[in-house]
Write an enzyme that holds these catalytic residues in place. Structure first.
Site, PDB file in Angstrom:
ATOM      1  CE1 TYR A   1      -3.017  -3.076   0.350  1.00 43.70           C
ATOM      2  CE2 TYR A   1      -3.764  -2.236   2.461  1.00 43.70           C
ATOM      3  CZ  TYR A   1      -3.845  -3.163   1.443  1.00 43.70           C
ATOM      4  OH  TYR A   1      -4.772  -4.172   1.523  1.00 43.70           O
TER       5      TYR A   1
ATOM      6  CG  HIS B   1      -1.357  -8.545  -0.362  1.00 47.06           C
ATOM      7  ND1 HIS B   1      -0.904  -7.272  -0.148  1.00 47.06           N
ATOM      8  CD2 HIS B   1      -2.663  -8.419  -0.671  1.00 47.06           C
ATOM      9  CE1 HIS B   1      -1.896  -6.413  -0.318  1.00 47.06           C
ATOM     10  NE2 HIS B   1      -2.976  -7.100  -0.635  1.00 47.06           N
TER      11      HIS B   1
HETATM   12  P1  NAP Z   1     -14.398  -0.752   1.417  1.00 48.09           P
HETATM   13  O1  NAP Z   1     -13.953  -0.749   2.821  1.00 48.09           O
HETATM   14  O2  NAP Z   1     -15.521  -1.651   1.018  1.00 48.09           O
HETATM   15  O3  NAP Z   1     -14.772   0.716   0.950  1.00 48.09           O
HETATM   16  C1  NAP Z   1     -13.945   1.806   1.195  1.00 48.09           C
HETATM   17  C2  NAP Z   1     -14.627   3.054   0.657  1.00 48.09           C
HETATM   18  O4  NAP Z   1     -15.847   3.283   1.367  1.00 48.09           O
HETATM   19  C3  NAP Z   1     -13.784   4.299   0.807  1.00 48.09           C
HETATM   20  O5  NAP Z   1     -13.876   5.029  -0.392  1.00 48.09           O
HETATM   21  C4  NAP Z   1     -14.463   5.062   1.951  1.00 48.09           C
HETATM   22  O6  NAP Z   1     -14.316   6.451   1.729  1.00 48.09           O
HETATM   23  C5  NAP Z   1     -15.892   4.627   1.816  1.00 48.09           C
HETATM   24  N1  NAP Z   1     -16.604   4.618   3.102  1.00 48.09           N
HETATM   25  C6  NAP Z   1     -16.226   4.000   4.240  1.00 48.09           C
HETATM   26  N2  NAP Z   1     -17.126   4.213   5.209  1.00 48.09           N
HETATM   27  C7  NAP Z   1     -18.076   4.993   4.669  1.00 48.09           C
HETATM   28  C8  NAP Z   1     -19.282   5.552   5.199  1.00 48.09           C
HETATM   29  N3  NAP Z   1     -19.636   5.360   6.470  1.00 48.09           N
HETATM   30  N4  NAP Z   1     -20.051   6.297   4.358  1.00 48.09           N
HETATM   31  C9  NAP Z   1     -19.676   6.526   3.063  1.00 48.09           C
HETATM   32  N5  NAP Z   1     -18.542   6.022   2.517  1.00 48.09           N
HETATM   33  C10 NAP Z   1     -17.753   5.261   3.315  1.00 48.09           C
HETATM   34  O7  NAP Z   1     -13.191  -1.107   0.418  1.00 48.09           O
HETATM   35  P2  NAP Z   1     -11.623  -1.383   0.522  1.00 48.09           P
HETATM   36  O8  NAP Z   1     -10.892  -0.213   1.003  1.00 48.09           O
HETATM   37  O9  NAP Z   1     -11.276  -2.003  -0.778  1.00 48.09           O
HETATM   38  O10 NAP Z   1     -11.517  -2.585   1.587  1.00 48.09           O
HETATM   39  C11 NAP Z   1     -11.245  -2.370   2.949  1.00 48.09           C
HETATM   40  C12 NAP Z   1      -9.828  -2.767   3.322  1.00 48.09           C
HETATM   41  O11 NAP Z   1      -9.554  -4.126   2.990  1.00 48.09           O
HETATM   42  C13 NAP Z   1      -8.739  -2.016   2.537  1.00 48.09           C
HETATM   43  O12 NAP Z   1      -8.609  -0.682   2.955  1.00 48.09           O
HETATM   44  C14 NAP Z   1      -7.553  -2.902   2.789  1.00 48.09           C
HETATM   45  O13 NAP Z   1      -7.016  -2.675   4.077  1.00 48.09           O
HETATM   46  C15 NAP Z   1      -8.178  -4.284   2.689  1.00 48.09           C
HETATM   47  N6  NAP Z   1      -8.055  -4.866   1.323  1.00 48.09           N
HETATM   48  C16 NAP Z   1      -7.345  -6.028   1.196  1.00 48.09           C
HETATM   49  C17 NAP Z   1      -7.186  -6.607  -0.060  1.00 48.09           C
HETATM   50  C18 NAP Z   1      -6.404  -7.882  -0.195  1.00 48.09           C
HETATM   51  O14 NAP Z   1      -6.052  -8.251  -1.328  1.00 48.09           O
HETATM   52  N7  NAP Z   1      -6.117  -8.562   0.889  1.00 48.09           N
HETATM   53  C19 NAP Z   1      -7.757  -6.020  -1.212  1.00 48.09           C
HETATM   54  C20 NAP Z   1      -8.509  -4.860  -1.035  1.00 48.09           C
HETATM   55  C21 NAP Z   1      -8.665  -4.314   0.239  1.00 48.09           C
HETATM   56  P3  NAP Z   1     -13.854   7.468   2.910  1.00 48.09           P
HETATM   57  O15 NAP Z   1     -12.419   7.175   3.226  1.00 48.09           O
HETATM   58  O16 NAP Z   1     -14.060   8.799   2.263  1.00 48.09           O
HETATM   59  O17 NAP Z   1     -14.765   7.240   4.070  1.00 48.09           O
END
Ligand code: NAP
Length: 271
Positions: free
Chosen positions: A58, A117
């Site tokens: 990241y 990962h």
């Molecule tokens: P997510 O958590 O489903 O969505 C994140 C998005 O939602 C951001 O744009 C955030 O914007 C918004 N959001 C969060 N809370 C909100 C709320 N209460 N109201 C409106 N919008 C909201 O997607 P993700 O970031 O892909 O997944 C979460 C975590 O999983 C990642 O950050 C990472 O740590 C991990 N991940 C792991 C892998 C892997 O391969 N292992 C892949 C992808 C992700 P704001 O910041 O503006 O709130």
């Protein structure tokens, strides 16, 4: 905040943790909003979202630096830190460099959980798991796990690993049910491997049908669409790690931590 057991360990993690993808850049480092992201992490921890998920990939390491800065304001024991090794680093020498660099950026001497990962195309699952066991034996992490592993990859990992594989972090949400459809969730449950749901809000992209259903339950429960989407996972014993850098969003996420849906609501949303 409801707690869910991690694998077969003594650790119980908050149902809602915090993701960090995008904090401090995605594919490149972005130093422009570090303070905002540090504040977001501190707010999340204050509200009980003490499981922080990050990765060396990241922001080319900068996201770990931001988490490290937040950690410097906290007691290390207050938080549970997960990081991930990139699959091209899964030979012994590179892996040691990776974990040491991760620890330096995080300003800590150990991780709580270290994940592969993605499965490697170059190194076999068996050898990758050997490397993770060696890192565990050296005390760089308390637990090891995997991410984005299929049932067959996980099966190999479990058969080969000396130490328990405590979780498989996979894409999983009310919108994206592929982990259920492939039998992965069922397999993990029967082998004491926790599912940690990434993109649990499907990055806020919901189909009209799913959104309407979420809205129906949300208005009945005086909750929000986001909270019901997370409760759908929690109710099934699935840990989640939504990402947010906005204080108001983090408050909303943390308040989903105690929300459990009843059978009627789960039937309506579909399991
Ligand atoms: P997510 O958590 O489903 O969505 C994140 C998005 O939602 C951001 O744009 C955030 O914007 C918004 N959001 C969060 N809370 C909100 C709320 N209460 N109201 C409106 N919008 C909201 O997607 P993700 O970031 O892909 O997944 C979460 C975590 O999983 C990642 O950050 C990472 O740590 C991990 N991940 C792991 C892998 C892997 O391969 N292992 C892949 C992808 C992700 P704001 O910041 O503006 O709130």
């Amino acid at each position: 905040m409801r707690k869910i057991q991690l694998g077969n360990t003594r650790v119980h993690l908050p149902a809602i943790g915090l993701g960090t993808w995008g904090m401090g850049g995605k594919f490149q480092a972005d130093l422009s909003e570090d303070e905002k992201h540090v504040r977001a992490i501190l707010k999340a921890v204050e509200l009980g979202m003490t499981h922080i998920d990050t990765a060396e990939f990241y922001g080319q390491g900068h996201t770990e630096e931001i988490v490290g800065k937040a950690l410097s304001h906290l007691n290390r024991e207050e938080v549970f830190i997960t990081s991930k090794i990139w699959p091209t680093h899964l030979n012994y020498k590179d892996a040691l460099n990776s974990v040491k660099s991760t620890l330096r950026r995080l300003r800590t001497d150990h991780l709580d959980l270290y994940l592969i990962h993605w499965p490697s195309y170059e190194v076999s699952t068996e050898r990758s798991i050997d490397v993770m066991n060696a890192i565990l034996d050296k005390g760089y992490t308390r637990y090891i796990g995997v991410s984005n592993f299929s049932v067959s990859e996980l099966e190999t990992a479990l058969m080969h690993s000396k130490a328990p594989i405590v979780c498989n972090q996979v894409k999983c949400s009310i919108e994206d049910r592929s982990a259920f459809e492939s039998g992965l969730v069922e397999y993990c449950k029967s082998h004491n491997v926790s599912i940690v749901a990434y993109s649990p809000l499907n990055r806020m992209e919901f189909s009209v049908e799913v959104k309407e259903k979420l809205e129906r339950i949300a208005s009945k429960r005086k909750a929000t669409v986001v909270q019901i989407a997370l409760a759908w996972l929690t109710t099934q014993g699935i840990l989640s790690i939504p990402k947010s850098s906005e204080e108001s969003h983090i408050i909303e996420l943390s308040q989903a931590g105690d929300l459990i849906l009843n059978n009627e609501e789960m039937d309506f949303l579909g399991r």
